[in-house]
Design an enzyme around this catalytic site. Sequence first.
Site, short mmCIF file in Angstrom:
data_model
loop_
_atom_site.label_atom_id
_atom_site.label_comp_id
_atom_site.label_asym_id
_atom_site.label_seq_id
_atom_site.Cartn_x
_atom_site.Cartn_y
_atom_site.Cartn_z
CG PHE A 187 -2.16 0.79 1.04
CD1 PHE A 187 -3.28 0.25 0.44
CD2 PHE A 187 -2.21 2.11 1.45
CE1 PHE A 187 -4.44 0.99 0.26
CE2 PHE A 187 -3.35 2.87 1.28
CZ PHE A 187 -4.47 2.31 0.68
CB ALA A 237 0.70 -0.81 7.66
CD GLU A 250 -2.92 -6.69 5.51
OE1 GLU A 250 -4.08 -6.66 5.98
OE2 GLU A 250 -2.36 -5.69 5.00
CB ILE A 258 0.07 4.64 7.64
CG1 ILE A 258 0.42 3.17 7.78
CG2 ILE A 258 -1.40 4.90 7.96
CD1 ILE A 258 0.46 2.68 9.22
CB THR A 263 -11.97 7.65 8.14
OG1 THR A 263 -10.93 6.77 7.70
CG2 THR A 263 -12.86 8.04 6.97
CG HIS A 323 -8.43 2.86 7.84
ND1 HIS A 323 -8.81 1.60 8.28
CD2 HIS A 323 -7.50 2.65 6.88
CE1 HIS A 323 -8.15 0.68 7.62
NE2 HIS A 323 -7.33 1.29 6.77
CG ASN A 355 7.68 0.15 13.10
OD1 ASN A 355 7.42 0.32 11.93
ND2 ASN A 355 6.77 0.15 14.05
#
Length: 154
Positions: A26, A60, A62, A85, A90, A92, A117
Amino acid sequence: MFGAEKGTADKLDGKKLHIGIVQARFNESITNSLAAACRAELLALGVQEKHIKHVLVPGALEVPVALQAMCEADEYDALIALGCIIRGETYHFELVANESGAGVTRLSLDYQIPIANAIITTENMEQAIARQTDKGTDAARVAVEMANLLEDLS
């Protein structure tokens, strides 16, 4: 944080290390750049190409399950989480950012393996583009440094 003083690492020798990378697709243009910078830095630090395992997952959320499979394989000295991300309209964004980050941290602690990370969280695409190379490079350096540190501590 841009301009942050990161200090100097002593142990950045990756010659003997096996590193796993999990990349979310993504926002793929950003995560591909993260991955390219990360891989280039791992190679520059001496990690052998054949000792780098790179897998792709949809997003992210997954990333932690793929990291868990790598942890359970017990073949890696360190792992790297890559993703992007970008805040939307929203809730989310918060859900994905918080849950993916918590999953990565929990795995690192549960399996006692360093996981760098580099799932970046930004307000917009411009911020993501500005961070993609540095954060990929940083993740490689963190993975190598922490793998060596944990080896020294054991």
